[in-house]
Design an enzyme around this catalytic site. Sequence first.
Site, PDB file in Angstrom:
ATOM      1  N   LEU A 137     -40.052 -11.265  24.433  1.00 33.36           N
ATOM      2  CA  LEU A 137     -38.650 -10.917  23.556  1.00 33.36           C
ATOM      3  C   LEU A 137     -37.546  -9.525  23.799  1.00 33.36           C
ATOM      4  CD1 LEU A 137     -41.841  -9.782  21.176  1.00 33.36           C
ATOM      5  CD2 LEU A 137     -40.867 -11.747  21.239  1.00 33.36           C
ATOM      6  N   ASN A 174     -49.145  -6.265  23.770  1.00 32.55           N
ATOM      7  CA  ASN A 174     -49.495  -7.225  24.478  1.00 32.55           C
ATOM      8  C   ASN A 174     -50.576  -7.686  25.436  1.00 32.55           C
ATOM      9  OD1 ASN A 174     -48.562  -9.663  25.742  1.00 32.55           O
ATOM     10  ND2 ASN A 174     -48.019  -8.638  28.128  1.00 32.55           N
ATOM     11  N   VAL A 191     -40.608  -6.632  31.701  1.00 32.34           N
ATOM     12  CA  VAL A 191     -41.709  -7.409  31.432  1.00 32.34           C
ATOM     13  C   VAL A 191     -43.186  -7.295  32.140  1.00 32.34           C
ATOM     14  CG1 VAL A 191     -42.668 -10.025  32.034  1.00 32.34           C
ATOM     15  CG2 VAL A 191     -40.272  -9.812  31.276  1.00 32.34           C
ATOM     16  N   GLU A 205     -60.882  -9.723  28.372  1.00 28.65           N
ATOM     17  CA  GLU A 205     -59.567  -9.888  27.847  1.00 28.65           C
ATOM     18  C   GLU A 205     -60.363  -9.836  25.709  1.00 28.65           C
ATOM     19  OE1 GLU A 205     -56.552 -12.593  27.888  1.00 28.65           O
ATOM     20  OE2 GLU A 205     -56.646 -13.058  30.559  1.00 28.65           O
ATOM     21  N   GLU A 216     -38.737  -2.820  27.352  1.00 26.49           N
ATOM     22  CA  GLU A 216     -37.475  -4.250  27.112  1.00 26.49           C
ATOM     23  C   GLU A 216     -38.334  -5.062  28.424  1.00 26.49           C
ATOM     24  OE1 GLU A 216     -33.714  -2.973  26.284  1.00 26.49           O
ATOM     25  OE2 GLU A 216     -34.634  -1.764  25.033  1.00 26.49           O
ATOM     26  N   SER A 220     -58.120 -18.050  21.678  1.00 24.42           N
ATOM     27  CA  SER A 220     -59.328 -17.311  22.048  1.00 24.42           C
ATOM     28  C   SER A 220     -59.218 -15.797  21.666  1.00 24.42           C
ATOM     29  CB  SER A 220     -60.327 -17.946  24.142  1.00 24.42           C
ATOM     30  OG  SER A 220     -59.662 -17.204  24.814  1.00 24.42           O
ATOM     31  N   HIS A 255     -52.451  -8.557  28.912  1.00 23.31           N
ATOM     32  CA  HIS A 255     -51.936  -9.529  30.329  1.00 23.31           C
ATOM     33  C   HIS A 255     -52.879 -10.030  31.092  1.00 23.31           C
ATOM     34  CE1 HIS A 255     -49.038 -10.571  33.703  1.00 23.31           C
ATOM     35  NE2 HIS A 255     -49.795 -10.269  34.533  1.00 23.31           N
TER      36      HIS A 255
HETATM   37  C1  GAR Z   1     -54.803 -15.044  28.267  1.00 26.38           C
HETATM   38  O1  GAR Z   1     -55.473 -15.242  29.528  1.00 26.38           O
HETATM   39  C2  GAR Z   1     -53.406 -13.952  28.606  1.00 26.38           C
HETATM   40  O2  GAR Z   1     -53.936 -12.836  28.877  1.00 26.38           O
HETATM   41  C3  GAR Z   1     -52.483 -14.512  28.858  1.00 26.38           C
HETATM   42  O3  GAR Z   1     -52.847 -16.393  28.191  1.00 26.38           O
HETATM   43  C4  GAR Z   1     -53.941 -16.191  28.293  1.00 26.38           C
HETATM   44  C5  GAR Z   1     -53.912 -17.166  26.631  1.00 26.38           C
HETATM   45  O4  GAR Z   1     -55.382 -17.997  26.393  1.00 26.38           O
HETATM   46  N1  GAR Z   1     -51.185 -14.234  28.318  1.00 26.38           N
HETATM   47  C6  GAR Z   1     -49.849 -14.141  29.469  1.00 26.38           C
HETATM   48  O5  GAR Z   1     -50.282 -14.427  30.301  1.00 26.38           O
HETATM   49  C7  GAR Z   1     -49.540 -13.527  29.079  1.00 26.38           C
HETATM   50  N2  GAR Z   1     -48.111 -13.011  29.823  1.00 26.38           N
HETATM   51  P1  GAR Z   1     -55.767 -17.925  24.912  1.00 26.38           P
HETATM   52  O6  GAR Z   1     -54.360 -18.920  24.057  1.00 26.38           O
HETATM   53  O7  GAR Z   1     -57.156 -18.392  24.745  1.00 26.38           O
HETATM   54  O8  GAR Z   1     -56.151 -16.625  23.452  1.00 26.38           O
END
Ligand code: GAR
Length: 219
Positions: free
Chosen positions: A93, A107, A144, A174, A142, A13, A109
Amino acid sequence: MTKIGVLISGSGSNLQSIIDAVKAGSIDGEIVLVISNDEKAYGLTRAAQFGIPTKVIKHKEYTQRQAFDQELLRVLQESSVELVVLAGFMRVLGASFLAAFPDRVINIHPAILPSFPGTHGQGQAFTYGVKLAGCTVHFVDEKVDHGPIIIQAAVPVLANDDEDCLAARILRCEHKIFPRALALYCAGKLRVENRKVFISGIDEALLEDQFLISCPALS
Ligand code: GAR
């Protein structure tokens, strides 16, 4: 125009929000490749619907994490990717990958870092009992969920929330801040200095007196 490679692991998404912003012209970039480490990721379908090339690189097929990273790197470089975007990519990574893209991996989060790094940031925040939760877009380093922060957004946690409902509220946020951060990057408006990100050409006057308080006043 920045050539963008997006790495995903799931629904995509956030990828969709980036595709929409590119199509609307608000990001001066082009998504040249979407890579997933999981062939079932729905984000692959989203990308294909918009004619974006996709590739599956399964981490499970690599015994060494570095070999997986090297293959990702090879494929991204083959497509001349300049900016790597992690949109729900659930792999860490390593240093050699990041060295190939200094300050060029971004990224999202689902928590207000540095609180609740790692997996299930939303669930960690919910269980902890915070009153404001949220999300963070940051450069990847580097460690997380640790790199320089570009944009953060906060949402209230409501009494009747469960973890899923809070995660959905964070996700809507997001979708607003991720394209916004990428637009700034592609417009050359981000500068990193001593792990702080400075954004040029924006009017911060409106922000100065803003608050988000998790409880309304008694009426
Ligand atoms: C999102 O909430 C993103 O912030 C999270 O995974 C979801 C992906 O949703 N990412 C993490 O937790 C990374 N550590 P999406 O596939 O619908 O974009």
